[in-house]
Design an enzyme around this catalytic site. Structure first.
Site: not given
Length: 932
Positions: A188-190, A453-454, A551
């Protein structure tokens, strides 16, 4: 959506006279490629087993997420031999119960294939009576590479279901949406890509004669002022010799003196039974953190049958109602409210988003979970959103949130993608949903189910470049998965909580638009996710004014203390390959730099390591101030504006915790260390807070007060009045806080006037300081009446008038400090400050000499620290490397010569070593050369 219900139950103890044979342990064998064969632990996973046996290095070290990709590409086998005695083997029924297999597996018992699994989030139960034997048995579980499996499933599907692969910067794997597995394990981006395999939850054999209890839950409903305790059970009774056997249930709540007996006929197959008990006893309700005590009661459930089986469960149960209120705002502008009521009380939601606390679930101990969740509660949070790209969390997690009073917004595990909808996939999801709702619905802390989510936004906003001709096909797929399957089964299994199909979404408006809204991010409905990496996040005008912000976030780097164990000294350079590799958000480091430069000078040290450490510190300042600005804006926006905007009733920043050591949006670093943001969250989430800001040449001061919700059932909430339904009604009202306020000629008088609002008196001091001196240059005192308003403007003045009165030739010479108190109340109102210009342009600020003068240790885990300064010191930062704990405050502004803080350790420590470790960093230390 009005759902005035309650529930709760936390499983504490499981017992059975029939027999539970645990197959957990440290006596398993893991085998795989290159003739690897090592000892393995269950519950566990491939990476941690290989690490413990020194087959691999620390997966988190440097670039090992890439160098260890071969682990996820391989197939692996877990094996165990175990002995079963004659008494156990003679039971009429013996089931193999796999609490969690990660993910694609074939299970062989004594060489015979007994089950196949392909969902990390399901419990698998299989009758193995004909396969098990007295004496030695062999269990082998073959795990297929999740990466290979996902790729094969995507290739077989008749059309493309995006996304295919993550951005290259993430170094991740493809097609996570084709496997029912933790999505972020593919990257993921983190976080990193570690698609593990293994037996990640308990694995047991269960033996019984006639029946076995699979689930027991409680729903608690308030009807005509009487609590109804509803106990729901699911029982398996395979192949009974007669049509039924006799069962007998006993329900006990010792604290209130409840004992209830009920005969239950047990029928062949799987069946459900509901027992409803009207309570004559008085009970205390469960409250979220900050609103009252999260009261829990022990409940004991026992089920006997006539063939000798006894099942025993012990829970903690609680009583609360939950509603998600979506009322029409009315007026000329469209819109619905979106807020939670707990026990009939509207709640302004304050919190964050939760991601998996480690790439390897087996490393997350109950003690670590408790530290993270206690940290959330100590920062005055009352809700966490369990994000849909991770896992449904453990029993320990939800038991802790029950006990701490932290409400849970629970996503189902679907995130940032479209998903297949073939029959096999939907059947798999259906079983997952039923199991997870049955497993989790007993917890009072869970107040909302969310489908994904999203994903509504991904479809509506066309993230993946779908052609217009294909849109309807994907829209139908979306509705089939999240409405027809997930939504319907949630409603069937648990009608005591609200369900929203997605986040962000428009709530009722999304439903009215056919479940895929034209603009799922509308500020007039539902919730939003908001991020910006180019705009000024220290300016409140940057942010939208939503009904609920679920968020929003800003990146920062974790501390060197956290980063050093997984890096080498050459890595400690902003231009190093390691720093670039660890940043999984595209252009993330450049964005952090540019955001810092809007308000602060960039580090100037010639030493690359010092410059990197300084950059970390500044990134945490930028994050803390930016999120502070945004949260305070949302809290001030609880009022209805003339435009129909406002009524903001929730702020959940992204994100609470980290999955590894690196840059992210988290406020708590991997391992549990608080970033500056978390200390700021403790302040900006306080129940009573002073919130100053600048607008059009005016300095405005708001008083934010959560106490309003618990003080009276009759709300006059600026533009809100309490209607007969108990929900908030909205009417236009002209108030001092109105967004269209004009400056009147008597504004100077107005700012010194006491505002009498009905309630106890409060006092606020506004102090003007020059950056060059600790002396107060001017001060003003306001006395006002605390009111039933949750967000109220109590003070307005022209900034130019204030600067003139405190002898400031320009705004860059001065700043303002705000402190308030309620007579007779200790620590009643959180202080605050306002810098009228960027710190890069202030005049008169010089390096402060901040020293630790005393440390008083009161016991082995708690001490008081006294600091002194000779100058104004913004962003004063304390660190005690090697000590796990938290300060009472940090990153603070020193405007007096002495400040006292405390340090609370998570475990007993040597205070002499702590004294030697403790350091103080001041803001202008960043701009000293490395050689000083």
């Amino acid at each position: 959506m009005l759902l005035p219900f309650l529930l709760l139950a936390v499983q504490v103890t499981i017992g059975s006279s029939a027999g539970v044979f645990s197959l957990n342990g440290k006596d398993w064998t893991l085998s795989g490629p290159n003739n690897i064969s090592v000892n393995a632990h269950v519950p566990g996973g491939v990476y941690t087993d290989l690490l413990r046996n020194k087959e691999i290095d620390d997966p988190y070290f440097r670039m090992n997420d890439v160098s260890l990709r071969w682990v996820a590409m391989a197939n692996w086998t877990y094996a165990k031999t175990f002995q079963v005695d004659d008494a156990f083997a003679k039971h009429k029924h013996i089931d193999l119960v796999c609490g969690g297999l990660d993910t694609v597996a074939e299970v062989y018992l004594n060489g015979i294939l007994v089950l196949k699994a392909n969902n990390m989030f399901r419990r698998y139960v299989k009758d193995v009576k004909k396969v098990i034997k007295s004496g030695q048995n062999m269990l082998r579980i073959l795990f297929l590479s999740p990466v290979t499996y996902a790729e094969e499933q995507a290739k077989k599907y008749p059309y493309k279901v995006p996304p295919d692969c993550p951005p290259p910067v993430q170094n991740g794997e493809c097609h996570f949406n084709f496997i029912r597995k933790e999505a972020c394990s593919f990257s993921w981006d983190w976080g990193p890509s570690f698609p593990s395999m293994g037996i990640w939850k308990n694995i047991t054999l269960e033996a019984y004669e006639g029946s076995v209890l699979r689930y027991v839950n409680t729903d608690t409903k308030l009807k005509n002022d009487v609590w109804l305790l509803q106990v729901n059970i699911v029982v398996d009774a395979p192949a009974l010799s007669s049509s039924s056997i006799n069962g007998y249930a006993t329900i006990e709540i010792p604290e209130i003196g409840l004992t209830h007996h009920r005969p239950i006929p047990i029928f062949s197959g799987t069946f459900e039974e509901i027992i409803v008990i009207p309570l004559s006893q008085v009970v205390e309700v469960w409250w979220p953190n900050g609103l009252g005590q999260p009261k829990l009661y022990d409940m004991i459930f026992t089920l006997n049958n006539s063939v000798g089986d006894v099942d025993h469960r012990k829970f903690s149960i609680g009583f609360r109602t939950v509603e998600l209120v979506e009322d029409n705002v009315g007026g000329d502008e469209p819109g619905y409210t979106f807020y939670f009521k707990i026990n009939g009380i509207p709640v302004f939601v304050k919190g964050s988003n939760w991601i998996p606390a480690d790439s390897f679930q087996e490393r997350i101990t109950p003690a670590y979970l408790e530290r993270l969740l206690t940290s959330a509660a100590e920062a005055n949070m009352n809700m966490l959103r369990v994000w849909g790209g991770g896992v449904y969390e453990s029993e320990e997690f939800y038991s802790l949130t029950d006990r701490l009073g932290i409400m849970i917004w629970q996503d189902f595990m679907f995130a940032c993608a479209l998903y297949p909808v073939d029959n096999e996939f939907l059947t798999n999801v259906q079983a997952e949903v039923v199991h997870q709702v049955q497993r989790l619905k007993r917890h009072p802390s869970i107040v909302l189910w969310s489908g994904n989510n999203e994903n509504e936004g991904a479809l509506s906003e066309n993230w993946f470049g779908i052609s217009p001709s294909d849109f309807e096909k994907y829209r139908k797929d979306y509705i089939q998965l999240y409405i027809d399957v997930i939504g319907n089964f949630v409603e069937y299994e648990d009608n005591t909580r609200p369900f929203v199909p997605s986040s962000p979404s428009n709530g009722l408006e999304t439903i009215e638009e056919g479940y895929v809204a034209r603009d799922p991010q509308s500020v007039r409905y539902g919730d939003i996710h908001y991020y910006t990496y180019e705009d000024d996040t220290w300016n409140w005008k940057t942010f939208p004014m939503p009904r609920f912000a679920s968020e929003f976030g800003i990146q920062s780097w974790c501390s060197m203390e956290t980063l050093a164990p997984v890096s080498l000294p050459p890595d400690w350079d902003l231009d190093s390959d390691f720093v670039a590799h660890r940043q999984h958000h595209g252009n993330g480091n450049e964005q952090i730099r540019d955001e810092i430069a809007m308000h602060l000078n960039l580090p100037t040290a010639t030493n690359r390591t010092k410059r990197f450490i300084d950059f970390i510190y500044l990134s945490q300042i930028n994050q803390a101030v930016g999120i502070k600005t945004e949260v305070e804006f949302y809290r001030r926006s609880q009022n209805l504006k003339s435009s129909g905007l406002g009524l903001t009733m929730g702020a959940l920043y992204w994100q609470l915790n980290d999955i590894w050591q690196g840059p992210s949006w988290a406020s708590i670093e991997y391992g549990g260390k608080w970033k500056m943001l978390h200390y700021y969250a403790k302040r900006f989430y306080r129940r009573s807070l002073l919130s100053p800001y600048l607008e059009g040449g005016l300095l405005k001061l708001y008083y934010l007060n959560d106490d309003v919700w618990t003080r009276t059932p009759q709300f006059h909430y600026e533009n809100m009045t309490h209607g007969s339904s108990g929900n908030l009604k909205f009417t236009g009202a002209k108030t001092l806080a109105k967004d269209s306020l004009e400056v009147h000629e008597d504004v100077a008088v107005m700012r010194n006037k006491a505002f009498h609002m009905q309630d106890e008196e409060a006092v606020v001091r506004i102090v003007c300081y020059h950056w060059s001196s600790l002396e107060e240059q001017a001060s003003w005192q306001i006395t006002f009446q605390k009111s039933t308003l949750a967000a109220k403007c109590i003070y307005i003045s022209r900034l130019s008038d204030l600067l003139r009165e405190c002898n400031c030739p320009e705004a860059s010479h001065c700043f303002f400090y705000f402190d308030g108190y309620i007579p007779g109340v200790t620590n009643g109102i959180q202080d605050n400050h306002l810098f009228p210009t960027n710190l890069s342009s202030v005049i008169g600020l010089e390096r402060a000499n901040v020293e630790v003068t005393q440390i008083y240790d009161f016991n082995s885990t708690f001490a008081k620290i006294v600091l002194t300064t000779d100058r104004i010191s913004p962003f004063t930062w304390l660190e005690a490397e090697g000590f796990s704990g938290r300060f009472s405050d940090n990153g603070f502004l020193m405007v007096t010569s002495e400040v006292q803080v405390t340090f609370s350790s998570w475990e007993p420590i040597d205070w002499n070593k702590f004294r030697r470790s403790l350091t103080v960093r001041t803001f202008l230390d960043v701009y000293e050369v490395a050689e000083r």
